[in-house]
Design a protein around this motif. Structure first.
Motif, PDB file in Angstrom:
ATOM      1  N   LYS A 124       0.855  -1.349   0.103  1.00  0.00           N
ATOM      2  CA  LYS A 124      -0.096   0.049  -0.080  1.00  0.00           C
ATOM      3  C   LYS A 124       0.869   1.193  -0.076  1.00  0.00           C
ATOM      4  O   LYS A 124       0.624   2.247  -0.539  1.00  0.00           O
ATOM      5  CB  LYS A 124      -0.937  -0.055   1.169  1.00  0.00           C
ATOM      6  N   ALA A 125       2.073   1.109   0.743  1.00  0.00           N
ATOM      7  CA  ALA A 125       2.887   2.456   0.690  1.00  0.00           C
ATOM      8  C   ALA A 125       3.554   2.739  -0.510  1.00  0.00           C
ATOM      9  O   ALA A 125       3.394   3.868  -1.154  1.00  0.00           O
ATOM     10  CB  ALA A 125       4.263   2.139   1.502  1.00  0.00           C
ATOM     11  N   VAL A 126       3.556   1.662  -1.327  1.00  0.00           N
ATOM     12  CA  VAL A 126       4.252   1.657  -2.784  1.00  0.00           C
ATOM     13  C   VAL A 126       3.381   2.425  -3.718  1.00  0.00           C
ATOM     14  O   VAL A 126       3.180   3.363  -4.446  1.00  0.00           O
ATOM     15  CB  VAL A 126       4.673   0.518  -3.360  1.00  0.00           C
ATOM     16  N   ILE A 127       1.913   1.976  -3.372  1.00  0.00           N
ATOM     17  CA  ILE A 127       0.903   2.412  -4.356  1.00  0.00           C
ATOM     18  C   ILE A 127       0.543   3.773  -4.031  1.00  0.00           C
ATOM     19  O   ILE A 127       0.600   4.738  -4.767  1.00  0.00           O
ATOM     20  CB  ILE A 127      -0.659   1.743  -3.869  1.00  0.00           C
ATOM     21  N   LEU A 128       0.684   4.346  -2.756  1.00  0.00           N
ATOM     22  CA  LEU A 128       0.432   5.544  -2.294  1.00  0.00           C
ATOM     23  C   LEU A 128       1.395   6.523  -2.813  1.00  0.00           C
ATOM     24  O   LEU A 128       1.162   7.676  -3.352  1.00  0.00           O
ATOM     25  CB  LEU A 128       0.308   5.713  -0.867  1.00  0.00           C
ATOM     26  N   ALA A 129       2.729   6.109  -2.831  1.00  0.00           N
ATOM     27  CA  ALA A 129       3.912   6.831  -3.367  1.00  0.00           C
ATOM     28  C   ALA A 129       3.639   7.104  -5.065  1.00  0.00           C
ATOM     29  O   ALA A 129       3.939   8.274  -5.211  1.00  0.00           O
ATOM     30  CB  ALA A 129       5.229   6.137  -3.086  1.00  0.00           C
ATOM     31  N   LYS A 130       3.181   5.950  -5.524  1.00  0.00           N
ATOM     32  CA  LYS A 130       3.165   6.060  -7.030  1.00  0.00           C
ATOM     33  C   LYS A 130       2.011   7.286  -7.254  1.00  0.00           C
ATOM     34  O   LYS A 130       1.999   7.706  -8.240  1.00  0.00           O
ATOM     35  CB  LYS A 130       3.165   4.751  -7.800  1.00  0.00           C
ATOM     36  N   GLN A 131       0.958   6.953  -6.586  1.00  0.00           N
ATOM     37  CA  GLN A 131      -0.127   7.744  -6.905  1.00  0.00           C
ATOM     38  C   GLN A 131       0.038   9.490  -6.641  1.00  0.00           C
ATOM     39  O   GLN A 131      -0.134  10.414  -7.312  1.00  0.00           O
ATOM     40  CB  GLN A 131      -1.546   7.661  -5.772  1.00  0.00           C
ATOM     41  N   SER A 132       0.977   9.722  -5.759  1.00  0.00           N
ATOM     42  CA  SER A 132       1.421  10.894  -5.205  1.00  0.00           C
ATOM     43  C   SER A 132       2.475  11.600  -6.272  1.00  0.00           C
ATOM     44  O   SER A 132       2.350  12.742  -6.420  1.00  0.00           O
ATOM     45  CB  SER A 132       2.093  10.973  -3.795  1.00  0.00           C
ATOM     46  N   LYS A 146       0.463   4.661  10.033  1.00  0.00           N
ATOM     47  CA  LYS A 146      -0.745   4.534  10.731  1.00  0.00           C
ATOM     48  C   LYS A 146      -1.650   5.266   9.699  1.00  0.00           C
ATOM     49  O   LYS A 146      -3.007   4.884   9.682  1.00  0.00           O
ATOM     50  CB  LYS A 146      -0.748   5.116  12.078  1.00  0.00           C
ATOM     51  N   THR A 147      -1.435   6.421   9.340  1.00  0.00           N
ATOM     52  CA  THR A 147      -2.293   7.336   8.305  1.00  0.00           C
ATOM     53  C   THR A 147      -2.164   7.310   7.290  1.00  0.00           C
ATOM     54  O   THR A 147      -3.278   7.715   6.198  1.00  0.00           O
ATOM     55  CB  THR A 147      -2.153   8.715   8.866  1.00  0.00           C
ATOM     56  N   GLY A 148      -1.055   6.646   6.549  1.00  0.00           N
ATOM     57  CA  GLY A 148      -0.947   6.706   4.946  1.00  0.00           C
ATOM     58  C   GLY A 148      -0.485   7.971   4.439  1.00  0.00           C
ATOM     59  O   GLY A 148      -0.355   8.303   3.151  1.00  0.00           O
TER      60      GLY A 148
END
Length: 86
Positions: A37-45, A79-81
């Motif tokens: 999920k961290a990778v997905i959030l980073a790529k979306q950002s 914790k928060t993403g």
């Protein structure tokens, strides 16, 4: 008379749906973030390709290679993403 009854019915239905919508909590329940999920959030950002993921006690550091050749480190809170640039 029918028009009046129709308008009253529509108003009641509209009011009922609005009251149910406002009863629904608007606060998003945060779930713990895993590496994927961290990778997905980073790529979306920021977009780009993932080079490296480092895990710390409170956050993940995701190193991204952007399309313009720049390398960026992003910190994703476990914790928060929340995503922050290094």
């Amino acid at each position: 008379m029918r028009v009046l009854l129709s308008l009253i019915f529509i108003a009641c239905v509209s009011f009922a749906s609005n009251s149910q919508a406002s009863a629904t909590p608007t606060k998003k329940v945060n779930q713990p973030v895993d590496k994927k999920k961290a990778v997905i959030l980073a790529k979306q950002s920021i977009g780009g390709k993932t080079l490296k993921i480092t895990e710390k006690p409170e956050f993940y550091t995701v190193r991204i290679l952007k399309s313009d050749g720049h390398v960026v480190d992003l910190h994703i809170n476990k914790k928060t993403g929340e995503v922050k640039k290094d």
